[in-house]
Enzyme design. Structure first.
Site, PDB file in Angstrom:
ATOM      1  N   LEU A   1      36.922  16.932  14.972  1.00  0.00           N
ATOM      2  CA  LEU A   1      38.376  16.920  14.737  1.00  0.00           C
ATOM      3  C   LEU A   1      38.888  18.294  14.319  1.00  0.00           C
ATOM      4  O   LEU A   1      38.105  19.130  13.826  1.00  0.00           O
ATOM      5  CB  LEU A   1      38.705  15.924  13.611  1.00  0.00           C
ATOM      6  CG  LEU A   1      38.475  14.435  13.884  1.00  0.00           C
ATOM      7  CD1 LEU A   1      38.687  13.635  12.595  1.00  0.00           C
ATOM      8  CD2 LEU A   1      39.415  13.944  14.989  1.00  0.00           C
TER       9      LEU A   1
ATOM     10  N   SER B   1      37.119  19.143  21.980  1.00  0.00           N
ATOM     11  CA  SER B   1      36.454  18.440  23.102  1.00  0.00           C
ATOM     12  C   SER B   1      36.326  16.945  22.797  1.00  0.00           C
ATOM     13  O   SER B   1      35.232  16.438  22.597  1.00  0.00           O
ATOM     14  CB  SER B   1      35.088  19.071  23.416  1.00  0.00           C
ATOM     15  OG  SER B   1      34.362  19.459  22.281  1.00  0.00           O
TER      16      SER B   1
ATOM     17  N   SER C   1      35.186  26.094  13.633  1.00  0.00           N
ATOM     18  CA  SER C   1      35.265  27.563  13.689  1.00  0.00           C
ATOM     19  C   SER C   1      34.479  28.183  12.539  1.00  0.00           C
ATOM     20  O   SER C   1      33.833  29.224  12.705  1.00  0.00           O
ATOM     21  CB  SER C   1      36.720  28.026  13.611  1.00  0.00           C
ATOM     22  OG  SER C   1      37.468  27.405  14.613  1.00  0.00           O
TER      23      SER C   1
HETATM   24  N1  LIG Z   1      47.926  17.867  20.017  1.00  0.00           N
HETATM   25  C1  LIG Z   1      46.919  18.585  19.510  1.00  0.00           C
HETATM   26  N2  LIG Z   1      45.701  18.005  19.285  1.00  0.00           N
HETATM   27  C2  LIG Z   1      44.709  18.727  18.785  1.00  0.00           C
HETATM   28  N3  LIG Z   1      44.786  20.058  18.457  1.00  0.00           N
HETATM   29  C3  LIG Z   1      45.980  20.673  18.667  1.00  0.00           C
HETATM   30  C4  LIG Z   1      47.079  19.965  19.198  1.00  0.00           C
HETATM   31  N4  LIG Z   1      48.128  20.840  19.283  1.00  0.00           N
HETATM   32  C5  LIG Z   1      47.692  22.021  18.846  1.00  0.00           C
HETATM   33  N5  LIG Z   1      46.399  21.944  18.484  1.00  0.00           N
HETATM   34  C6  LIG Z   1      45.621  23.114  18.054  1.00  0.00           C
HETATM   35  O1  LIG Z   1      44.751  23.393  19.149  1.00  0.00           O
HETATM   36  C7  LIG Z   1      43.419  23.513  18.706  1.00  0.00           C
HETATM   37  C8  LIG Z   1      42.474  22.677  19.587  1.00  0.00           C
HETATM   38  O2  LIG Z   1      42.265  23.287  20.824  1.00  0.00           O
HETATM   39  P1  LIG Z   1      41.031  22.833  21.695  1.00  0.00           P
HETATM   40  O3  LIG Z   1      41.075  23.667  22.915  1.00  0.00           O
HETATM   41  O4  LIG Z   1      39.802  22.889  20.877  1.00  0.00           O
HETATM   42  O5  LIG Z   1      41.383  21.316  22.040  1.00  0.00           O
HETATM   43  S1  LIG Z   1      40.727  20.343  23.116  1.00  0.00           S
HETATM   44  O6  LIG Z   1      39.258  20.559  23.074  1.00  0.00           O
HETATM   45  O7  LIG Z   1      41.247  20.685  24.442  1.00  0.00           O
HETATM   46  O8  LIG Z   1      41.106  18.984  22.723  1.00  0.00           O
HETATM   47  C9  LIG Z   1      43.339  22.982  17.307  1.00  0.00           C
HETATM   48  O9  LIG Z   1      42.492  23.897  16.635  1.00  0.00           O
HETATM   49  P2  LIG Z   1      41.368  23.430  15.589  1.00  0.00           P
HETATM   50  O10 LIG Z   1      42.114  23.027  14.364  1.00  0.00           O
HETATM   51  O11 LIG Z   1      40.561  24.685  15.397  1.00  0.00           O
HETATM   52  O12 LIG Z   1      40.548  22.327  16.177  1.00  0.00           O
HETATM   53  C10 LIG Z   1      44.780  22.985  16.821  1.00  0.00           C
HETATM   54  O13 LIG Z   1      45.006  24.147  16.075  1.00  0.00           O
HETATM   55  N1  LIG Z   2      31.716  23.724   4.905  1.00  0.00           N
HETATM   56  C1  LIG Z   2      32.932  23.936   4.426  1.00  0.00           C
HETATM   57  N2  LIG Z   2      33.150  23.893   3.101  1.00  0.00           N
HETATM   58  C2  LIG Z   2      34.389  24.106   2.623  1.00  0.00           C
HETATM   59  N3  LIG Z   2      35.486  24.370   3.360  1.00  0.00           N
HETATM   60  C3  LIG Z   2      35.319  24.412   4.675  1.00  0.00           C
HETATM   61  C4  LIG Z   2      34.047  24.201   5.286  1.00  0.00           C
HETATM   62  N4  LIG Z   2      34.179  24.288   6.609  1.00  0.00           N
HETATM   63  C5  LIG Z   2      35.475  24.551   6.839  1.00  0.00           C
HETATM   64  N5  LIG Z   2      36.164  24.634   5.684  1.00  0.00           N
HETATM   65  C6  LIG Z   2      37.595  24.905   5.547  1.00  0.00           C
HETATM   66  O1  LIG Z   2      38.273  23.874   6.254  1.00  0.00           O
HETATM   67  C7  LIG Z   2      39.357  24.400   6.999  1.00  0.00           C
HETATM   68  C8  LIG Z   2      39.181  24.037   8.465  1.00  0.00           C
HETATM   69  O2  LIG Z   2      38.038  24.697   8.963  1.00  0.00           O
HETATM   70  P1  LIG Z   2      37.988  25.239  10.427  1.00  0.00           P
HETATM   71  O3  LIG Z   2      36.668  25.886  10.607  1.00  0.00           O
HETATM   72  O4  LIG Z   2      39.196  26.039  10.743  1.00  0.00           O
HETATM   73  O5  LIG Z   2      38.024  23.864  11.238  1.00  0.00           O
HETATM   74  P2  LIG Z   2      38.255  23.603  12.790  1.00  0.00           P
HETATM   75  O6  LIG Z   2      37.835  24.845  13.525  1.00  0.00           O
HETATM   76  O7  LIG Z   2      37.388  22.422  13.108  1.00  0.00           O
HETATM   77  O8  LIG Z   2      39.704  23.299  12.925  1.00  0.00           O
HETATM   78  C9  LIG Z   2      39.374  25.897   6.729  1.00  0.00           C
HETATM   79  O9  LIG Z   2      40.336  26.155   5.732  1.00  0.00           O
HETATM   80  C10 LIG Z   2      37.983  26.199   6.245  1.00  0.00           C
HETATM   81  O10 LIG Z   2      37.963  27.285   5.334  1.00  0.00           O
END
Ligand SMILES: Nc1ncnc2c1ncn2[C@@H]1O[C@H](COP(=O)(O)OS(=O)(=O)O)[C@@H](OP(=O)(O)O)[C@H]1O
Ligand SMILES: Nc1ncnc2c1ncn2[C@@H]1O[C@H](COP(=O)(O)OP(=O)(O)O)[C@@H](O)[C@H]1O
Length: 240
Positions: free
Chosen positions: A71, A144, A77
């Site tokens: 999620l 994904s 990241s």
């Molecule tokens: N509708 C919706 N659903 C999910 N995520 C959203 C959406 N709109 C924007 N974002 C932002 O886009 C990041 C996810 O991109 P991805 O390319 O990983 O998504 S996917 O694999 O195609 O589902 C995701 O980044 P992460 O938080 O790092 O996962 C969000 O910042």
């Molecule tokens: N293992 C961890 N312990 C504490 N905080 C975390 C950990 N992993 C991620 N975070 C925090 O959670 C938030 C989301 O992490 P991020 O890596 O950006 O998630 P994603 O890429 O799945 O959206 C960031 O603010 C990050 O600093």
């Protein structure tokens, strides 16, 4: 037809092809839907004597794809960066393909409807495959959300060079983190089709590595990366 020519022919709604670099004489692979078909005809695979084995030897590592799924906010990241740093400090070359970043370039034409997400994953899988073929440890970090799309990427890689890492963090934790404020917008109905809120996430059934809370505590980035590094070490990816 030479043994290096791709053999492609239509078979009802699927194609069968024999295609390097996984080429084995007589090996036939059934592929998926017409959506994956190439529009180009008269194309031939171009091979070079210098191949993946030589590049791997140079780098003293084995090219592979570490695919991190989960999620938004689950820590994909964070793990990708921590893993890449850890590998770097061990003299191993990796490269991160982050969903958010790819959507600024290669995938900037794609949104978040189901077919766009599928295309996003397909393209990223193809790029990841190239990086792995270059001999790198490619770390793909994307939500994904659909199992079938991840399995399609897995099937692109030879042997078992696709290591699926599931960030199994509860939605409540991801939502509490909400570093970009997107869950808040989604709950308010200002973003439609947000994964985990009003769009599905299908967890892996058979992933190689699962990262989850231990007694309600999330492992540190260093510990998460260590788990992946241990796996890579154990499976022989960090040597050649
Ligand atoms: N509708 C919706 N659903 C999910 N995520 C959203 C959406 N709109 C924007 N974002 C932002 O886009 C990041 C996810 O991109 P991805 O390319 O990983 O998504 S996917 O694999 O195609 O589902 C995701 O980044 P992460 O938080 O790092 O996962 C969000 O910042
Ligand atoms: N293992 C961890 N312990 C504490 N905080 C975390 C950990 N992993 C991620 N975070 C925090 O959670 C938030 C989301 O992490 P991020 O890596 O950006 O998630 P994603 O890429 O799945 O959206 C960031 O603010 C990050 O600093």
């Amino acid at each position: 037809m030479s043994s290096h020519s791709p053999l492609i022919y239509h078979h009802t709604n699927t194609i069968r092809f024999i295609h390097p670099p996984n080429f084995l004489p007589g090996k036939t692979i059934e592929t998926v839907s017409m959506a994956t078909l190439s529009n180009a005809t008269n194309i031939f695979w171009q091979d070079c004597q210098l191949g993946k084995p030589e590049r791997q030897k140079l780098l003293n590592q084995k090219g592979c794809v570490v695919w991190i799924t989960g999620l938004s906010g689950s820590g994909k990241s964070t793990l990708a960066c921590s893993l890449s740093s850890e590998l770097h400090s061990r003299g191993k070359l990796s490269y991160i393909l982050d969903g958010d970043n790819l959507r600024h370039g290669l995938n900037k034409d794609l949104g978040f409807k189901a077919e766009d997400r599928t295309e996003n994953i397909r393209r990223t899988g193809e790029v990841a495959k190239l990086f792995a073929d270059a001999g790198l440890i490619c770390v793909a970090s994307l939500i994904s959300p659909y199992r079938r799309d991840r399995d399609t990427c897995r099937a692109m890689l030879p042997d078992s060079n696709f290591i699926e890492v599931y960030m199994n963090m509860p939605l409540s934790l991801c939502e509490a983190r909400d570093p970009k404020g997107l869950y808040k917008l989604a709950r308010a109905g200002k973003i439609k089709g947000f994964t985990g809120i009003d769009d599905p996430y299908e967890p892996p059934l058979n992933c190689e590595i699962e990262i989850k809370e231990d007694s309600g505590v999330c492992p540190t980035p260093y510990v998460m990366a260590g788990k992946v590094v241990s796996y890579l070490e154990e499976k022989g990816y960090l040597e050649c």
